[in-house]
Design a protein around this motif. Sequence first.
Motif, PDB file in Angstrom:
ATOM      1  N   ALA A   1       0.994  -1.503   0.245  1.00  0.00           N
ATOM      2  CA  ALA A   1       0.108  -0.144   0.332  1.00  0.00           C
ATOM      3  C   ALA A   1       0.838   0.693  -0.109  1.00  0.00           C
ATOM      4  CB  ALA A   1      -1.189   0.004   1.178  1.00  0.00           C
ATOM      5  N   THR A   2       1.463   1.160   0.893  1.00  0.00           N
ATOM      6  CA  THR A   2       3.212   2.223   1.110  1.00  0.00           C
ATOM      7  C   THR A   2       4.511   1.551   0.707  1.00  0.00           C
ATOM      8  OG1 THR A   2       1.104   3.859   1.909  1.00  0.00           O
ATOM      9  CG2 THR A   2       3.504   4.740   1.778  1.00  0.00           C
ATOM     10  N   PRO A   3       5.003   1.753  -0.283  1.00  0.00           N
ATOM     11  CA  PRO A   3       5.885   0.833  -0.617  1.00  0.00           C
ATOM     12  C   PRO A   3       7.597   1.082   0.090  1.00  0.00           C
ATOM     13  CG  PRO A   3       5.465   1.896  -2.575  1.00  0.00           C
ATOM     14  CD  PRO A   3       4.697   1.602  -1.695  1.00  0.00           C
ATOM     15  N   GLU A   4       7.411   2.355   1.157  1.00  0.00           N
ATOM     16  CA  GLU A   4       9.018   3.305   2.354  1.00  0.00           C
ATOM     17  C   GLU A   4       7.457   3.643   2.431  1.00  0.00           C
ATOM     18  OE1 GLU A   4      11.809   3.929  -0.305  1.00  0.00           O
ATOM     19  OE2 GLU A   4      12.238   2.218  -1.294  1.00  0.00           O
ATOM     20  N   PRO A   5       7.211   4.004   3.589  1.00  0.00           N
ATOM     21  CA  PRO A   5       6.985   4.361   4.130  1.00  0.00           C
ATOM     22  C   PRO A   5       7.932   5.928   4.668  1.00  0.00           C
ATOM     23  CG  PRO A   5       6.004   2.716   5.828  1.00  0.00           C
ATOM     24  CD  PRO A   5       6.698   2.389   4.145  1.00  0.00           C
ATOM     25  N   THR A   6       7.854   6.826   5.285  1.00  0.00           N
ATOM     26  CA  THR A   6       8.625   7.896   5.648  1.00  0.00           C
ATOM     27  C   THR A   6       8.583   8.711   6.911  1.00  0.00           C
ATOM     28  OG1 THR A   6       7.549   9.997   5.499  1.00  0.00           O
ATOM     29  CG2 THR A   6       8.691   9.198   3.081  1.00  0.00           C
ATOM     30  N   GLU A   7       8.738   9.378   7.851  1.00  0.00           N
ATOM     31  CA  GLU A   7       9.087   9.697   9.026  1.00  0.00           C
ATOM     32  C   GLU A   7       7.598  10.029   8.960  1.00  0.00           C
ATOM     33  OE1 GLU A   7      11.345  11.088  12.684  1.00  0.00           O
ATOM     34  OE2 GLU A   7      13.200  10.835  11.414  1.00  0.00           O
TER      35      GLU A   7
ATOM     36  N   ARG B   1       4.630   9.800  11.621  1.00  0.00           N
ATOM     37  CA  ARG B   1       4.179  10.923  12.118  1.00  0.00           C
ATOM     38  C   ARG B   1       3.068  10.595  12.179  1.00  0.00           C
ATOM     39  NH1 ARG B   1       7.050  11.805  16.518  1.00  0.00           N
ATOM     40  NH2 ARG B   1       5.737  14.329  16.421  1.00  0.00           N
ATOM     41  N   ALA B   2       2.883  11.609  10.696  1.00  0.00           N
ATOM     42  CA  ALA B   2       1.521  11.978  10.476  1.00  0.00           C
ATOM     43  C   ALA B   2       0.094  11.065  10.995  1.00  0.00           C
ATOM     44  CB  ALA B   2       0.844  12.231   8.957  1.00  0.00           C
ATOM     45  N   ALA B   3       0.221   9.410  11.160  1.00  0.00           N
ATOM     46  CA  ALA B   3      -0.630   8.670  11.614  1.00  0.00           C
ATOM     47  C   ALA B   3      -0.586   8.339  12.655  1.00  0.00           C
ATOM     48  CB  ALA B   3      -0.361   7.292  10.700  1.00  0.00           C
ATOM     49  N   ALA B   4       0.296   8.834  13.955  1.00  0.00           N
ATOM     50  CA  ALA B   4       0.862   8.736  14.763  1.00  0.00           C
ATOM     51  C   ALA B   4      -0.291  10.499  15.325  1.00  0.00           C
ATOM     52  CB  ALA B   4       2.342   8.687  15.505  1.00  0.00           C
ATOM     53  N   LEU B   5      -0.139  11.139  14.867  1.00  0.00           N
ATOM     54  CA  LEU B   5      -0.419  12.684  15.386  1.00  0.00           C
ATOM     55  C   LEU B   5      -2.524  12.149  15.382  1.00  0.00           C
ATOM     56  CD1 LEU B   5      -0.795  15.242  16.147  1.00  0.00           C
ATOM     57  CD2 LEU B   5      -0.035  16.215  13.612  1.00  0.00           C
ATOM     58  N   GLN B   6      -2.563  11.729  14.368  1.00  0.00           N
ATOM     59  CA  GLN B   6      -3.935  11.795  14.557  1.00  0.00           C
ATOM     60  C   GLN B   6      -4.684  10.591  14.752  1.00  0.00           C
ATOM     61  OE1 GLN B   6      -5.816  12.645  11.774  1.00  0.00           O
ATOM     62  NE2 GLN B   6      -4.809  14.314  10.961  1.00  0.00           N
ATOM     63  N   TYR B   7      -3.939   9.049  15.218  1.00  0.00           N
ATOM     64  CA  TYR B   7      -4.707   8.261  16.299  1.00  0.00           C
ATOM     65  C   TYR B   7      -4.758   9.240  17.488  1.00  0.00           C
ATOM     66  CZ  TYR B   7      -4.290   4.744  19.160  1.00  0.00           C
ATOM     67  OH  TYR B   7      -5.077   3.658  19.931  1.00  0.00           O
TER      68      TYR B   7
ATOM     69  N   GLU C   1       6.975   2.282  13.870  1.00  0.00           N
ATOM     70  CA  GLU C   1       7.461   1.753  13.363  1.00  0.00           C
ATOM     71  C   GLU C   1       8.405   0.661  13.131  1.00  0.00           C
ATOM     72  OE1 GLU C   1      10.178   3.660  11.047  1.00  0.00           O
ATOM     73  OE2 GLU C   1       9.540   5.712  11.303  1.00  0.00           O
ATOM     74  N   ARG C   2       8.316   0.377  15.131  1.00  0.00           N
ATOM     75  CA  ARG C   2       8.665  -1.530  15.169  1.00  0.00           C
ATOM     76  C   ARG C   2       7.820  -2.573  14.130  1.00  0.00           C
ATOM     77  NH1 ARG C   2       9.027   0.691  19.815  1.00  0.00           N
ATOM     78  NH2 ARG C   2       6.752   0.022  20.917  1.00  0.00           N
ATOM     79  N   LEU C   3       6.548  -2.068  14.530  1.00  0.00           N
ATOM     80  CA  LEU C   3       5.551  -2.276  14.104  1.00  0.00           C
ATOM     81  C   LEU C   3       5.452  -3.056  11.947  1.00  0.00           C
ATOM     82  CD1 LEU C   3       2.839  -4.136  13.842  1.00  0.00           C
ATOM     83  CD2 LEU C   3       1.372  -2.389  13.582  1.00  0.00           C
TER      84      LEU C   3
END
Length: 70
Positions: free
Chosen positions: A12-18, A22-28, A58-60
């Motif tokens: 879905a996202t070949p190489e997610p960036t930092e 962070r954007a996903a973490a912030l939304q969560y 990141e660990r996941l």
Amino acid sequence: MCRSIKTLRPPATPEPTEADVRAAALQYVRKISGFRAPAAHNRAVFDEAVDAVAEATERLLAGLVVRGAK
């Protein structure tokens, strides 16, 4: 589920960036806390939560094995 959080694992996202993480973490954290932007007295704990969720993400992502991926 927060609809603005996108799937970050391949393919879905070949190489997610930092920034993606962070954007996903912030939304969560925004969704869970109910705050788009916390008050000054909640800023530190809000930011700590975003950091913790980003680190866990990141660990996941690093540990996932995606079948069929090269």
